[in-house]
Design a protein around this motif. Structure first.
Motif, PDB file in Angstrom:
ATOM      1  N   ALA A 175      29.575  -1.974  10.222  1.00  0.00           N
ATOM      2  CA  ALA A 175      29.950  -1.656   8.832  1.00  0.00           C
ATOM      3  C   ALA A 175      31.411  -2.005   8.585  1.00  0.00           C
ATOM      4  CB  ALA A 175      29.686  -0.184   8.536  1.00  0.00           C
ATOM      5  N   ARG A 178      31.696  -5.804   8.356  1.00  0.00           N
ATOM      6  CA  ARG A 178      31.229  -6.292   7.042  1.00  0.00           C
ATOM      7  C   ARG A 178      32.268  -6.026   5.973  1.00  0.00           C
ATOM      8  NH1 ARG A 178      26.567  -4.067   8.761  1.00  0.00           N
ATOM      9  NH2 ARG A 178      26.806  -2.236   7.468  1.00  0.00           N
ATOM     10  N   ALA A 179      32.869  -4.838   5.988  1.00  0.00           N
ATOM     11  CA  ALA A 179      33.891  -4.494   4.991  1.00  0.00           C
ATOM     12  C   ALA A 179      35.104  -5.412   5.125  1.00  0.00           C
ATOM     13  CB  ALA A 179      34.311  -3.029   5.142  1.00  0.00           C
TER      14      ALA A 179
END
Length: 186
Positions: A175, A178-179
């Motif tokens: 996550a 991805r950010a």
């Protein structure tokens, strides 16, 4: 056992990840560790691996450096160890909740590798904790698949990641990646 080849990495422009083996596994693989591997550029970082023996069963337990995600694969044919780790990666990642596209991208990033020595005692301590759990699991649940053992170990709280479980740390790592990719526009 045949010597684990590292030549294909040395000819490539960059090393993508390091398989950091314990001395016991290096001896089994008859591998010479690379002296100064380049930094890893995968989401999960380097992988630490050890040979685990329980009776007649021999497996390799590998954990990712950044999330301690465990993968258990058969110990046979040392030349194919990285291939077996790679083949097990996507099913494990998707089973713990990592999107398939991210899991496939991580697999793609792991196409180039080199063997190295272990470098972190903290990760070795966690690898040893998980190895003990795996030995118990292999004895008490002999019919469980290696994927099931990997997923069971992935739920083990570990001190190195503030008593979080590797499956949670893995989802968080992807996550965050991805950010970061969204911010830098990739």
């Amino acid at each position: 056992m045949a010597r684990l080849d590292t030549w294909r990495l040395l000819a490539s422009p960059s090393i993508v990840f390091v398989l950091r083996c314990t001395q016991k596994l290096l001896d089994r693989l008859n591998a010479t560790p690379h002296s100064e591997p380049a930094p890893t550029d995968t989401v999960l970082g380097d992988w630490y691996a050890n040979l685990i023996r329980v009776g007649r069963i021999q497996v390799v337990l590998a954990v990712s450096e950044r999330s301690l995600l465990p993968i258990v694969v058969p110990a046979r044919d040392g030349r194919a160890l990285v291939q077996r780790l790679s083949e097990a990666l996507v099913p494990i990642l998707t089973s713990v909740g990592v999107p398939t596209a991210d899991a496939t991208a991580e697999l793609g990033a792991m196409q180039h590798w080199v063997v190295g020595k272990t470098a972190s005692r903290r990760i070795l301590g966690s690898l040893n904790d998980l190895a003990f759990q795996l030995q118990v699991g292999l004895l008490n649940f002999p019919d469980r698949t290696l994927l099931a053992h990997s997923l069971w170990l992935a739920k083990t709280p570990l001190k190195v990641i503030d008593y979080g479980a590797p499956d949670q740390a893995t989802r968080a790592a992807f996550a965050a990646h991805r950010a970061l990719q969204a911010v830098i526009g990739r």
